[in-house]
Design an enzyme around this catalytic site. Sequence first.
Site, PDB file in Angstrom:
ATOM      1  CD  GLN A 166      -8.219  -1.124  -7.426  1.00 59.40           C
ATOM      2  OE1 GLN A 166      -7.452  -0.366  -6.838  1.00 59.40           O
ATOM      3  NE2 GLN A 166      -9.488  -0.809  -7.663  1.00 59.40           N
ATOM      4  CE1 TYR A 176       1.157  18.312  -5.133  1.00 61.79           C
ATOM      5  CE2 TYR A 176       2.298  17.213  -3.355  1.00 61.79           C
ATOM      6  CZ  TYR A 176       2.312  18.078  -4.423  1.00 61.79           C
ATOM      7  OH  TYR A 176       3.474  18.723  -4.776  1.00 61.79           O
ATOM      8  CG  HIS A 203      -7.359   2.822  -3.956  1.00 59.31           C
ATOM      9  ND1 HIS A 203      -7.883   4.011  -3.526  1.00 59.31           N
ATOM     10  CD2 HIS A 203      -8.123   2.436  -5.006  1.00 59.31           C
ATOM     11  CE1 HIS A 203      -8.930   4.333  -4.284  1.00 59.31           C
ATOM     12  NE2 HIS A 203      -9.088   3.391  -5.191  1.00 59.31           N
TER      13      HIS A 203
END
Length: 443
Positions: free
Chosen positions: A155, A325, A220
């Site tokens: 990624q 979060y 990620h």
Amino acid sequence: MRILSLSLIVATLLVGCQEDPEPTPPDSGVPQQDAGAPQQDSGVPEDDAGIIEDDAGVPEDPLPSGPPVPQGPPNVPEFKPAFPGQTRVPAIQTKTPIQVTEIASGFRNPWALAFLPDQRMLVTEKPTGSLYIVTQQGAKSPAVSGLPAVDGRGQGGLLDVEVGPDYAQSQLIYWTYSEPRQGGNGLAVARARLVDGAQPRVENVQVIFRMMPTLESTLHSGGRMVFTPDGKLFVTLGERSILAGRVQAQDVKSHFGKVVRINPDGSVPQDNPYLKTPEAKPEIWSVGHRNVLSAALDGQNRLWTVEMGPRGGDEVNRPEAGKDYGWPTIGYGEDYSGASLHDSPQAPGMEQPVYYWDPVIAPSGMTIYSGTLFPEWRNDMFIGGLSSKALVRLMVRNDRVVGEEHLLKDMDSRIREVVQGPEGALYLLTDATNGKVLKVTPR
């Protein structure tokens, strides 16, 4: 250019429940695996009326009602939404007929698109580290020379690109990429002057931000950038997926799993929330994120993001300064093995997502529509879907998602990027070894 005339498709069945985040190019040899779970965002206010009003005080249409977009059963059915409308809102359907025009093709897994002032486009190729200039007629320049090397595995690679807000004077462009380093790699943000012409190049390259610490991971990276009207730059950072990185997502001494906010030269804004916290990375804006690949400003210039969950739990958030979060402590998904990741989807001091998906859409690329070509779309979110192979539309009212639509399902294409063009069309990138630039307009 080729024009494909498409009738709009109201949501059809989502394809599988796997995140399918950022496919590794077939020749990279990197195994496809991702284990992790979602994050959380600030709560959204209840609205107590079925009718909402626009800015002029004129009543709009009643809020949507009915069944949600067809999809599979949730992976974690025991986790219930924290408030009504947090998931599986009613399906909606665009009334305006649309057409999709193919502008250009032949890109290897393109990742991002940005407009130059003359409406030509900058397009990045993730695994190759190449940047191209593409005209509205589909002509593609030679690869822009002078960019630094990238770690293109998994990624990583060359990711987002943005045109500097002062481009007319400075010719500066900005990009994010996976920077190869001794001992591993890490996301970096660079800027340089674009020298246009038959053989375009960049000069005076400056790396203005480096994700720290360095870690050996191909997963990620994050990497979306958003400029704000006051001259600041938001950058989204993944938590690298592997356990050594994941456990740092809520640690303010690490950049992993954060949204950061910097000045265009890489310096730290003096009103950043962790500036005076001992040992904290001063660039941090918010913490507890997994892998944010979608980010945009709304009409009030507030940041919104969409974040990849694990198996279940993709999330829409509105990251605010200094807030947590939740990842990896709370979330709405599970590990790809089926193992539990969270005791609960809620915890004190941690924000709830505005909206979540279980099963996932695998989001990447996002815009909040402000154009005039599609009046019915104004203020709606458009998100590229990878595993879902859809252009996902969310109708948002009073900071609450009230309707959802999955467009372009019959294209059967992974949609990597969504950008609103200067004329109000939507421009898309398809994620494939023969990736395309597509333009969505009324038919």
